[in-house]
Design a protein around this motif. Structure first.
Motif, PDB file in Angstrom:
ATOM      1  N   GLU A 204       0.840  -1.201   0.000  1.00  0.00           N
ATOM      2  CA  GLU A 204       0.000   0.000   0.000  1.00  0.00           C
ATOM      3  C   GLU A 204       0.874   1.250   0.000  1.00  0.00           C
ATOM      4  O   GLU A 204       1.788   1.375   0.797  1.00  0.00           O
ATOM      5  N   ILE A 205       0.580   2.160  -0.922  1.00  0.00           N
ATOM      6  CA  ILE A 205       1.328   3.407  -1.015  1.00  0.00           C
ATOM      7  C   ILE A 205       0.752   4.418  -0.037  1.00  0.00           C
ATOM      8  O   ILE A 205      -0.454   4.694  -0.049  1.00  0.00           O
ATOM      9  N   VAL A 206       1.610   4.966   0.789  1.00  0.00           N
ATOM     10  CA  VAL A 206       1.204   5.965   1.783  1.00  0.00           C
ATOM     11  C   VAL A 206       1.667   7.343   1.324  1.00  0.00           C
ATOM     12  O   VAL A 206       2.799   7.497   0.849  1.00  0.00           O
ATOM     13  N   LEU A 207       0.786   8.332   1.471  1.00  0.00           N
ATOM     14  CA  LEU A 207       1.131   9.721   1.175  1.00  0.00           C
ATOM     15  C   LEU A 207       1.399  10.455   2.481  1.00  0.00           C
ATOM     16  O   LEU A 207       0.549  10.449   3.373  1.00  0.00           O
ATOM     17  N   THR A 208       2.553  11.091   2.586  1.00  0.00           N
ATOM     18  CA  THR A 208       2.910  11.845   3.778  1.00  0.00           C
ATOM     19  C   THR A 208       3.070  13.307   3.410  1.00  0.00           C
ATOM     20  O   THR A 208       3.912  13.662   2.574  1.00  0.00           O
ATOM     21  N   GLN A 209       2.263  14.151   4.030  1.00  0.00           N
ATOM     22  CA  GLN A 209       2.318  15.580   3.740  1.00  0.00           C
ATOM     23  C   GLN A 209       3.139  16.304   4.804  1.00  0.00           C
ATOM     24  O   GLN A 209       3.103  15.963   5.981  1.00  0.00           O
TER      25      GLN A 209
ATOM     26  N   GLN B  13       5.972   4.983  -2.455  1.00  0.00           N
ATOM     27  CA  GLN B  13       6.411   4.380  -3.706  1.00  0.00           C
ATOM     28  C   GLN B  13       6.020   5.318  -4.839  1.00  0.00           C
ATOM     29  O   GLN B  13       5.174   6.185  -4.652  1.00  0.00           O
ATOM     30  N   SER B  14       6.606   5.093  -5.994  1.00  0.00           N
ATOM     31  CA  SER B  14       6.351   5.978  -7.127  1.00  0.00           C
ATOM     32  C   SER B  14       4.865   5.993  -7.511  1.00  0.00           C
ATOM     33  O   SER B  14       4.206   4.960  -7.536  1.00  0.00           O
ATOM     34  N   VAL B  15       4.385   7.182  -7.810  1.00  0.00           N
ATOM     35  CA  VAL B  15       3.001   7.397  -8.228  1.00  0.00           C
ATOM     36  C   VAL B  15       3.005   8.057  -9.600  1.00  0.00           C
ATOM     37  O   VAL B  15       3.783   8.996  -9.841  1.00  0.00           O
TER      38      VAL B  15
ATOM     39  N   THR C 168      -4.465   1.454  -8.861  1.00  0.00           N
ATOM     40  CA  THR C 168      -5.348   0.487  -9.513  1.00  0.00           C
ATOM     41  C   THR C 168      -5.797  -0.611  -8.559  1.00  0.00           C
ATOM     42  O   THR C 168      -6.906  -1.125  -8.680  1.00  0.00           O
ATOM     43  N   SER C 169      -4.972  -0.965  -7.596  1.00  0.00           N
ATOM     44  CA  SER C 169      -5.352  -2.042  -6.689  1.00  0.00           C
ATOM     45  C   SER C 169      -5.777  -1.543  -5.318  1.00  0.00           C
ATOM     46  O   SER C 169      -6.372  -2.289  -4.537  1.00  0.00           O
ATOM     47  N   THR C 170      -5.506  -0.282  -5.036  1.00  0.00           N
ATOM     48  CA  THR C 170      -5.780   0.238  -3.690  1.00  0.00           C
ATOM     49  C   THR C 170      -6.821   1.342  -3.674  1.00  0.00           C
ATOM     50  O   THR C 170      -7.174   1.836  -2.602  1.00  0.00           O
ATOM     51  N   GLY C 171      -7.298   1.734  -4.845  1.00  0.00           N
ATOM     52  CA  GLY C 171      -8.290   2.797  -4.868  1.00  0.00           C
ATOM     53  C   GLY C 171      -7.662   4.157  -4.632  1.00  0.00           C
ATOM     54  O   GLY C 171      -6.533   4.416  -5.014  1.00  0.00           O
ATOM     55  N   TYR C 172      -8.424   5.022  -3.972  1.00  0.00           N
ATOM     56  CA  TYR C 172      -8.011   6.395  -3.770  1.00  0.00           C
ATOM     57  C   TYR C 172      -7.527   6.595  -2.340  1.00  0.00           C
ATOM     58  O   TYR C 172      -8.159   6.120  -1.397  1.00  0.00           O
ATOM     59  N   THR C 173      -6.430   7.331  -2.191  1.00  0.00           N
ATOM     60  CA  THR C 173      -5.842   7.565  -0.877  1.00  0.00           C
ATOM     61  C   THR C 173      -5.505   9.045  -0.735  1.00  0.00           C
ATOM     62  O   THR C 173      -4.974   9.655  -1.666  1.00  0.00           O
ATOM     63  N   PHE C 174      -5.789   9.590   0.452  1.00  0.00           N
ATOM     64  CA  PHE C 174      -5.441  10.977   0.750  1.00  0.00           C
ATOM     65  C   PHE C 174      -4.252  11.026   1.702  1.00  0.00           C
ATOM     66  O   PHE C 174      -4.058  10.129   2.524  1.00  0.00           O
ATOM     67  N   GLY C 175      -3.487  12.100   1.595  1.00  0.00           N
ATOM     68  CA  GLY C 175      -2.518  12.401   2.627  1.00  0.00           C
ATOM     69  C   GLY C 175      -3.247  12.892   3.874  1.00  0.00           C
ATOM     70  O   GLY C 175      -4.465  13.111   3.852  1.00  0.00           O
TER      71      GLY C 175
END
Lengths: 119, 109
Positions: free
Chosen positions: B1-6, B27-29, B94-101
Motif C-alpha cells: 500500500e502506497i502511503v502519502l505523507t504531507q 512508492q512511485s506514483v 489500480t489495486s488500492t483505490g483512492y488515498t489521501f494524505g
C-alpha cells in the motif's frame, strides 16, 4: 451549475443501518463516476466507494467492504450509499463527489451529510 | 500500500507570502494520478490540481502543482486571505483505490 446534495445522515446505534442519498444536477449524471468520501471529526479525508457510469464496477475501501453498498439510479440522477452493521468508527461527515471520465480526482463535491454512530 | 505523507503538518505564513506544501509517496506514483484539494471548515472540498500540475476549472494561477515519482509540491505564489485552509494531496492506485494524505493546515501567522 453543478450541484451535489447529500441527505439521509443522522444518529444510529452500533449495528444499525442507514442509507445516504446524493442528488446531482447541472451535468449529465450518467456519464460520470460517482464516489463517497468521508471525514471523521478532526481527521482527514478517507475515500469510501466508487460506482462506474454503467453500475457494473463498484469498489470499496477495505474499512467498509462487506458492510457498505453503493448504487446509482441514472433516471433519478442519484447515487446511494447503503450502510449496514455500523460501527462507532463510521461516525463522519459523508460527501459525495464526481470524477470526470479518464480522470482520477474529484472535481465537484457536495456539502456533506453527517452520520453519528452512538448508543 | 502506497502511503502519502504531507509536510509540514502546519504552516504559518502571512498574506502575500509564498507557500510550499509537500506530498511524499512511499512508492512511485504516476503523475496522472496525483491531485490536490483545499478544504475549509463547513465547506465542500475543492479540487485545485489534477494530474500533478493541471489547474482545475476556475482555480487562480497563483496555485501551481509540480513533481513526479515520489515527491510532489503544491505552491501558492502569493497568499490571499481566503487561501488559509487545510490542503490534501490524493492519489489513485489500480489495486488500492483512492488515498489521501493526512493534510497540511495553512494558518495565518
Amino acid at each position: 451549475q453543478v450541484q451535489l446534495v447529500e441527505s439521509g445522515g443522522g444518529v444510529v446505534q452500533p449495528g444499525g443501518s442507514l442509507r445516504l442519498s446524493c442528488v446531482a444536477s447541472g451535468f449529465t449524471f450518467s456519464t460520470y463516476g460517482m464516489h463517497w468520501v468521508r471525514q471523521v471529526p478532526g481527521k482527514g479525508l478517507e475515500w469510501v466507494s466508487v460506482i462506474s457510469t454503467d453500475v457494473n464496477n463498484r469498489y470499496y475501501a477495505d474499512s467498509v467492504k462487506g458492510r457498505f453498498t453503493i448504487s446509482r439510479d441514472n433516471s433519478r440522477n442519484t447515487v446511494y450509499l447503503q450502510m449496514a452493521n455500523l460501527r462507532a468508527e463510521d461516525t463522519a461527515m459523508y460527501y459525495c463527489a464526481r470524477s470526470e471520465p479518464g480522470r482520477f480526482s474529484f472535481d465537484y463535491w457536495g456539502q456533506g451529510t453527517p452520520v453519528t454512530v452512538s448508543s | 500500500e502506497i502511503v502519502l505523507t504531507q509536510s509540514p503538518g502546519t504552516l504559518s505564513l502571512s498574506p502575500g507570502e509564498r507557500a510550499t506544501l509537500s506530498c511524499r509517496a512511499s512508492q512511485s506514483v504516476s503523475s496522472s494520478y496525483l491531485a490536490w484539494y483545499q478544504h475549509k471548515p463547513g465547506q465542500a472540498p475543492r479540487l485545485l490540481i489534477f494530474g500533478a500540475s493541471n489547474r482545475a476549472t476556475g482555480i487562480p494561477d497563483r496555485f501551481s502543482g509540480s513533481g513526479s515519482g515520489t515527491d510532489f509540491t503544491l505552491t501558492i505564489s502569493r497568499l490571499e486571505p481566503e487561501d488559509f485552509a487545510v490542503y490534501y494531496c490524493q492519489k489513485y492506485g489500480t489495486s488500492t483505490g483512492y488515498t489521501f494524505g493526512q493534510g497540511t493546515k495553512l494558518e495565518i501567522k
